[in-house]
Write a protein that holds these residues in place. Structure first.
Motif, short mmCIF file in Angstrom:
data_model
loop_
_atom_site.label_atom_id
_atom_site.label_comp_id
_atom_site.label_asym_id
_atom_site.label_seq_id
_atom_site.Cartn_x
_atom_site.Cartn_y
_atom_site.Cartn_z
N MET A 30 -21.10 -17.07 24.26
CA MET A 30 -19.98 -16.97 23.32
C MET A 30 -20.46 -16.36 22.01
O MET A 30 -21.43 -16.82 21.42
CB MET A 30 -19.43 -18.36 23.09
CG MET A 30 -18.83 -18.92 24.36
SD MET A 30 -17.28 -19.70 24.06
CE MET A 30 -17.82 -21.29 23.51
N THR A 31 -19.77 -15.32 21.58
CA THR A 31 -20.16 -14.68 20.33
C THR A 31 -19.08 -14.92 19.28
O THR A 31 -17.92 -14.62 19.52
CB THR A 31 -20.36 -13.17 20.51
OG1 THR A 31 -19.24 -12.69 21.25
CG2 THR A 31 -21.64 -12.85 21.21
N PRO A 32 -19.46 -15.44 18.15
CA PRO A 32 -18.48 -15.65 17.09
C PRO A 32 -18.13 -14.34 16.38
O PRO A 32 -18.86 -13.36 16.49
CB PRO A 32 -19.19 -16.61 16.14
CG PRO A 32 -20.64 -16.43 16.39
CD PRO A 32 -20.80 -15.91 17.78
N VAL A 33 -17.02 -14.36 15.68
CA VAL A 33 -16.60 -13.20 14.88
C VAL A 33 -17.60 -13.00 13.75
O VAL A 33 -18.04 -13.96 13.13
CB VAL A 33 -15.23 -13.48 14.23
CG1 VAL A 33 -14.66 -12.21 13.59
CG2 VAL A 33 -14.27 -14.06 15.21
N THR A 34 -17.92 -11.76 13.48
CA THR A 34 -18.77 -11.48 12.33
C THR A 34 -17.90 -11.41 11.07
O THR A 34 -16.85 -10.77 11.08
CB THR A 34 -19.54 -10.17 12.54
OG1 THR A 34 -20.35 -10.33 13.70
CG2 THR A 34 -20.43 -9.86 11.36
N TYR A 35 -18.34 -12.10 10.06
CA TYR A 35 -17.55 -12.25 8.84
C TYR A 35 -17.87 -11.14 7.84
O TYR A 35 -19.03 -10.93 7.50
CB TYR A 35 -17.88 -13.62 8.23
CG TYR A 35 -17.09 -13.98 7.01
CD1 TYR A 35 -15.70 -14.02 7.05
CD2 TYR A 35 -17.72 -14.31 5.82
CE1 TYR A 35 -14.97 -14.38 5.93
CE2 TYR A 35 -16.99 -14.66 4.69
CZ TYR A 35 -15.62 -14.69 4.75
OH TYR A 35 -14.89 -15.03 3.65
N ARG B 39 -28.78 -14.39 8.90
CA ARG B 39 -27.39 -14.68 9.24
C ARG B 39 -27.22 -16.19 9.33
O ARG B 39 -28.17 -16.90 9.64
CB ARG B 39 -27.03 -14.07 10.60
CG ARG B 39 -27.39 -12.61 10.73
CD ARG B 39 -26.90 -12.04 12.02
NE ARG B 39 -25.53 -11.60 11.91
CZ ARG B 39 -25.17 -10.37 11.57
NH1 ARG B 39 -26.07 -9.46 11.31
NH2 ARG B 39 -23.90 -10.05 11.49
N GLU B 41 -24.60 -19.05 11.23
CA GLU B 41 -23.55 -19.20 12.23
C GLU B 41 -22.90 -20.56 12.02
O GLU B 41 -23.58 -21.57 11.89
CB GLU B 41 -24.16 -19.18 13.63
CG GLU B 41 -24.03 -17.85 14.31
CD GLU B 41 -24.70 -17.87 15.67
OE1 GLU B 41 -25.26 -16.83 16.01
OE2 GLU B 41 -24.69 -18.90 16.36
N PRO B 52 -18.34 -21.58 18.74
CA PRO B 52 -18.74 -20.72 17.63
C PRO B 52 -17.53 -20.29 16.81
O PRO B 52 -16.51 -19.90 17.37
CB PRO B 52 -19.39 -19.52 18.31
CG PRO B 52 -19.23 -19.70 19.77
CD PRO B 52 -18.46 -20.94 20.05
N MET B 53 -17.63 -20.40 15.50
CA MET B 53 -16.51 -20.01 14.64
C MET B 53 -16.76 -18.69 13.93
O MET B 53 -15.91 -17.82 13.89
CB MET B 53 -16.27 -21.09 13.57
CG MET B 53 -15.60 -22.34 14.08
SD MET B 53 -15.43 -23.54 12.75
CE MET B 53 -14.08 -22.87 11.80
N LEU B 54 -17.94 -18.58 13.33
CA LEU B 54 -18.16 -17.43 12.46
C LEU B 54 -19.65 -17.09 12.40
O LEU B 54 -20.49 -17.98 12.39
CB LEU B 54 -17.67 -17.79 11.06
CG LEU B 54 -17.01 -16.69 10.22
CD1 LEU B 54 -15.89 -16.02 10.99
CD2 LEU B 54 -16.47 -17.30 8.94
N ASP B 55 -19.92 -15.80 12.37
CA ASP B 55 -21.27 -15.29 12.20
C ASP B 55 -21.28 -14.62 10.83
O ASP B 55 -20.54 -13.66 10.61
CB ASP B 55 -21.55 -14.30 13.34
CG ASP B 55 -22.67 -13.34 13.04
OD1 ASP B 55 -23.68 -13.78 12.46
OD2 ASP B 55 -22.55 -12.15 13.38
#
Lengths: 100, 1089
Positions: A30-35, B39, B41, B52-55
């Motif tokens: 699972m890859t989170p959204v990049t902010y 980074r 996470e 996972p919410m945000l990178d």
């Protein structure tokens, strides 16, 4: 005797209650959204841009000492029963006295 | 000239350095926050596990990460300090869903010696101050006022110069720190200080403890009611407070990480250097500590961080292996372990070496890395794009179209595969033996080309040919109804779903039919001004068997139109611009968003957002997929719909986080594709390519695929040999079973398909494998593996002896054919003019491969060059040799054939401590150094004076923020020779944090354009925590800081594609370049990696 791992903390009993163990040889993907923030609140309020005291630590020490000298000259009552000698020789204990 | 370089991340850092748990995103939500060097996470704890919410990219290398809650706050705040002395306090705004900055600042001092043991950042448990230990002899304080606002920072002198750890003590009326330090006799002690905020000074604390375990390295403060501190040593663990002292011996171990389990601090998880997880229990009676207990729980990856999450689940973050989610069971399993691993999170770090190979011989590079360390060492095969796993294939020339059909409407599987050719249609079906054989559907016309086929309601099938539409029973296979094109008109293009048929005949005729039980009804006819080039009525609205919109691509005016069904009223017309006609249109939905995709004849793809109610098309985007016409088809994989774009560069279009992504399919050219989900080949695709029909399954849909080969030992050098189809490794095996940890250095030979060890060669005691090379020599047809070694003796500062071993692979075995002793460590080996070039301590040495009288061969020294501190990294090109020195940057040597001599031609006089070098072209050399910078130097052949010519001029500087261990020429993606991107030379790098990155050398005009885009993006995309991108990328070492030059940050530039439309327009306006053009150019760059 209960297990050493008995009564482990539970903050929300739901957490991990429905977890399905994945194949341990496969990794989670699972890859989170990049902010990428585009709003203006990435900058803090102006008074919360913190910098270090400009005064050098040694100068600060000298100033503090001379101030105390000054105060002791004005009269022992308003300083905190300190002698300049003590300040010079034992800065650490002098400040501990000041605490009292 | 490779002066202008573009640096981009292909694989983000995965080395987990910090983690913490708290209520960050809401007072009710529990979050795990992970730092991966540059980074963070943010994860949410849910019933299903970690979500996972945000990178969040951070413009700095994270030195410390802490969650804390000032008085009066309902949520935790996040404190981050970076290695370049910036800090920020972040808060989550749940309404906006944004990270906002509460405070930030610079805590650097102009004078000060940076600490040797890393930076320390701690927060007083009562939130009175933040404490930082950044320079020896100084403790920096950032005080909080009573409203939780930060005030000006100041330094306090700290007498202890060799600090190992500092923590705040709990339950003290005044903020109190405990300091673990080493004195000048190497004895270790702890001492406490109260921080007098008003006087800006320390006051002797309540207690101290001298002469601890010599390996004491970690302090764990114990919360109330017990308070005090745990001091973790290598042989003992001590509990210490003003009133109590308890100690227990432990089995020798280096504890690397800890995680507190209970809020009252009575249990802790400890992770050691071998990956063993222990539970430390403080036994107590009536808040009085009575003793300590330690228990082995089991084994995990070697942990760099441990965070207890909830309900017995624990996150184990690792720098040396994959991170894990584990569960602590009440009772041990059969092997005595309480630990159950539930999830693994890939970590490629540390990448100490890698090679680029084309194992499948498809013209596409794969990176094989030496990843991980100690017992968690592994090889990782990293490949870009989506693979097709071939199940069956037959030779079939001239396929013009393919469709799969079911034998009944409610059949879950496909039975028939209709394959159309220029003048016939053939039908394949699965027989009872699960073999594909030719069959017949009697109701179909088989003597003509099929334009379209589809399953229809009421157990029917539809076939469209140039002259008619045939409705056939799927059970009896007999014709039930036929709609015939009017005489003189032939159907050119057609589409259908299970209840509707739309077709276009010459002269702009558009005919709409509906399918009934045994009947085809012509519902509507429309006359358009031009001919139709492509059609689609894929039902994407609420009804899965009926579409109320039709997409139509047009010749002549080059437009795409949306019509309403059944009345065929024109709803929207969008001119595509240019002269290339649309060849394929598709209505589709990804993650709940409807799109119209439109593929052009020149390999470009346009996509629009489609409003299903109004039929409006917005947010037009254009990307270049290949150079030939594209055919679009949907398919399902793991119950998600994706789009396959068949062309000379087949691509899968999918959506992640509501953004369309394009991933290469690892096939050369695909003319047609259709999903074929049969009982024997579930979830498969039928693919027509290069005269062949293939049935295969598709990889998981993602951009990078990583395969792990756990080795159980630490591979440190890798090299591939095409001729023997093997890899060779220099590897270290650690033996932890005996009382003392021992290590053994081995050369391993692996099969390049199975990755199994097929042969090994053990090195001598104290002998380390330092370099490995596959090469051949002049006058010898064999290909050899050459290995450079060093004898690392405990009493020597630098190795004074080493060997070069030459192996031949015979019958899958490593055969030693020659060896040569050297006067030092062989740090590097290169094939050079049919000879062997070795870097041995201070020297570069060239060896000839000589034939002896007895027919055997030996290495014979030819010439050499002295003058390095340690020549660690060497690259060659023609007669030129580029050397990366331990501390003297890059130098350029030349080999003179006639004189048989190596001479220095030029050098960079800066004092850079190198970690990797590469030759970009004849004149430009790329270097990475230990302050995480990249730089390029240029050979100045045209210099007027000898002095000028002898100087390598620094032309590019950039702060990468990553420790690069290796550069290699090559590419992760298949190169399209006729695309612009295909012309750009690239070089791949691997880092300690597990980053795989690409350095691409751009033409000057493209560089200037992107440089402008980068500076405009800096204004739109803000640094999290108020950190500046410009400062982050500025070259930085102990001696100087300078703006980045001649390097661009591809990660920032490519994040343009993640912006909202309005922000893109803002950038487009500033650039005076249309959004579509910007997107296309940036999208092309993403195809470099």
């Amino acid at each position: 005797m209960g297990s050493i791992l008995g009564d482990l903390p539970s903050y929300d009993p739901h957490n991990f209650s429905q977890i399905r163990p994945s194949d341990p040889s496969k990794s989670s993907k699972m890859t989170p959204v990049t902010y990428h923030p585009t709003h203006d609140r990435t900058l803090p309020p102006p008074d919360q841009v913190i910098s270090s005291e400009a005064k050098n630590i040694l100068l600060r020490h000298f100033y503090a000492r001379s101030e105390e000298k000054l105060r002791s000259k004005r009269g022992a009552s308003e300083t905190e029963s300190l002698t300049p000698e003590q300040v010079r020789k034992h800065p650490r204990s002098s400040t501990s006295d000041a605490r009292l | 000239m490779s002066t202008y370089n573009y640096v981009v991340t292909a694989h983000k850092p995965t080395n987990v350095t910090h983690s913490c748990v708290g209520n960050f995103t809401s007072p009710q939500e529990l979050n795990l926050i992970i730092a991966k060097c540059t980074r963070i996470e943010i994860h949410l704890l849910t019933a299903q596990g970690l979500q996972p919410m945000l990178d969040v990219p951070i413009y700095g290398r994270i030195a410390t990460l802490e969650l804390f809650r000032p008085h009066g706050e309902t949520q935790d705040l996040l404190f981050i300090a970076t290695e370049r002395y910036k800090f920020c306090v972040l808060q989550w705004d749940p309404e906006a869903g944004e990270v906002i900055t509460r405070a930030m600042g610079d805590v650097s001092d102009r004078i000060g010696r940076p600490t040797d043991n890393g930076q320390i950042g701690i927060i007083d448990p009562d939130c009175r101050l933040i404490g930082l230990h950044l320079y020896d002899g100084l403790f920096k304080v950032i005080p909080f006022d009573n409203k939780g606002q930060l005030k000006e920072a100041f330094n306090i002198r700290l007498e202890e110069l060799q600090v190992l750890d500092i923590k705040f003590l709990y339950g003290c009326p005044k903020p109190t720190i405990v300091v673990l330090y080493q004195d000048n006799k190497d004895a270790r002690h702890v001492k406490t200080y109260e921080v007098a905020l008003k006087d800006k000074d320390f006051i002797e604390g309540p207690w101290s403890q001298n002469n601890l375990d010599n390996g004491a390295d970690l302090l764990i403060p114990v919360p109330p009611p017990l308070c005090g501190v745990l001091i973790i040593g290598e042989e003992t663990i001590v509990y210490c407070s003003a009133s109590a002292f308890k100690a227990i011996p432990i089995r020798p171990a280096i504890t690397r990480s800890y995680g507190r389990v209970d809020a009252d601090g009575s249990r802790y998880l400890l992770g050691d250097h071998n990956g063993l997880l222990h539970l430390l229990v403080i036994t107590h009676e009536k808040e009085k500590v009575t003793g300590l207990k330690i228990e082995l729980l089991g084994e995990t990856s070697i942990a760099s961080t441990i965070s207890y999450l909830d309900n017995a689940f624990v996150y184990v973050g690792s720098s040396y292996g994959d991170s894990q989610l584990i569960k602590l069971n009440l009772q041990p399993d059969a092997k005595g372990s309480y630990v159950e691993a539930l999830e693994r999170y890939v970590n490629l770090g540390p990448i100490v070496d890698f090679c680029v190979v084309d194992l499948e011989r498809q013209g596409q590079g794969q990176v094989v890395t030496c990843s991980g360390a100690f017992k968690d060492g592994s090889l990782r095969i990293v490949r870009n794009g989506i693979g097709i796993n071939e199940q069956a294939s037959v030779e079939l020339q001239g396929i013009k179209g393919m469709w799969s059909l079911r034998s009944a409407t409610d059949d879950p599987f496909d039975t028939f595969l209709v394959v159309s050719f220029i003048s016939e249609t053939r039908i394949l079906a699965m027989n009872i033996e699960d073999e594909l054989e030719e069959t017949e559907i009697e109701g179909f016309s088989s003597q003509v080309q099929t334009l379209f086929c589809h399953d229809a309601v009421y157990d029917q099938l539809v076939q469209v040919t140039s002259s008619s539409v045939r409705l056939v029973s799927s059970t009896s296979r007999e014709l039930r109804n036929e709609w015939k094109a009017p005489p003189g008109y032939s159907v050119n293009v057609a589409t259908a779903n299970s209840t509707q048929v739309l077709l276009a005949a010459g002269g702009g005729h558009l005919v709409y039919l509906e399918i009934g039980d045994g009947i085809l009804n012509e519902v509507k006819h429309a006359q358009l001004e031009y001919d139709v080039s492509c059609l689609d009525i894929n039902p994407i609205g609420g009804n899965s068997s009926y579409s109320s919109l039709a997409a139509v691509g047009m010749w002549t005016d080059i437009s795409v139109r949306i019509f309403s069904l059944p009345d065929l009223n024109l709803v929207t017309k969008e001119h595509l611009g240019g002269e290339i006609i649309p060849r394929s249109v598709l209505l589709c939905t990804f993650e709940g968003i409807s799109y119209l995709l439109c593929a052009l004849g020149d390999g470009h793809l346009l996509n629009f957002l489609l409003n299903l109610t109004t039929g409006q098309l917005t947010d037009r985007k254009k990307v270049s997929l290949g150079t030939q016409p594209i055919t679009l088809r949907t398919f399902s994989s793991k119950s998600t719909t994706h789009v396959f774009a068949a062309s000379d560069r087949p691509t899968v279009i999918y959506s992640s986080n509501k953004k369309l992504l394009y991933s290469n399919v690892n096939l050369k050219e695909v003319s047609h594709m259709c999903p074929f989900n049969s009982a024997a080949f579930p979830d498969s695709l039928a693919i027509a390519k290069e005269g062949e029909l293939t049935i295969g399954t598709i990889d998981d849909i993602q951009k990078l695929h990583i395969r792990s080969i756990p080795l159980g030992e630490h591979a440190r050098r890798i090299c591939h040999q095409e001729q023997s189809r093997t890899f060779a490794l220099c590897s270290v095996k650690y033996n932890q079973s005996s009382a003392e940890d021992t290590e053994m250095h081995i050369i391993r030979l692996l099969d390049d398909q199975t990755f199994e060890f097929i042969s090994s060669y053990s090195l001598d005691q104290f002998e380390y494998g330092c370099s490995i090379l596959s090469c051949s020599f002049s006058d010898d047809n064999n290909v050899y593996y050459c290995v450079g070694t060093a004898y690392v003796m405990p009493e020597e500062n630098e190795p004074s002896k080493g060997r070069i071993l030459v192996f031949l692979v015979e019958d899958g075995k490593l055969q030693l054919v020659a060896e040569k002793e050297t006067k030092g460590a062989v740090y590097s080996l290169n094939a050079f003019n049919g000879k062997l070039l070795a870097a041995i301590n201070q020297k570069i040495q060239l060896y000839k491969w000589m034939l002896r009288d007895d027919g055997t061969r030996e290495l014979q020294s030819e010439c050499g060059h002295h003058g390095h501190i340690l020549a660690l990294y060497v690259q060659t090109r023609g007669d030129f040799i580029v050397v990366g020195d331990l501390m003297k940057s890059i130098s350029l040597l030349i080999y003179k054939h006639e004189e048989g001599a190596i001479e220095e031609r030029a050098r960079d006089y800066n004092a850079n401590w190198m970690t990797a070098v590469e030759i970009l072209d004849d004149d430009i050399y790329l270097g990475a150094e230990n302050n995480f910078n990249l730089f390029t130097v240029r050979k100045n052949s045209e210099g007027a004076t000898d002095e000028e010519r002898s100087r390598l001029e620094v032309v590019g500087e950039y702060h990468l923020g990553e420790f690069v261990n290796r550069f290699r020429h090559g590419s992760l993606v298949m190169r399209m020779p006729d695309s612009d991107v295909g012309q750009i030379p690239t070089c791949i790098f691997g880092t300690v944090n597990g980053v795989i990155g690409v350095v691409a050398s751009l033409p000057q005009d493209q560089y200037s354009f992107l440089d402008k885009l980068q500076s405009n993006l800096r204004k739109v995309i803000k640094g999290v925590g108020g950190l500046s991108h410009e400062q982050w990328r500025s070259y930085s070492s102990e001696k100087k800081t300078a703006d980045a030059k001649n390097f661009l940050d591809g990660d920032l530039i490519e994040s343009f594609l993640d912006l909202s439309r309005s922000k893109m327009e803002e950038v487009s306006k500033a650039m005076t370049v249309p959004v579509e053009e910007l997107m296309k150019r940036v999208e092309e760059l993403t195809r470099l990696h």
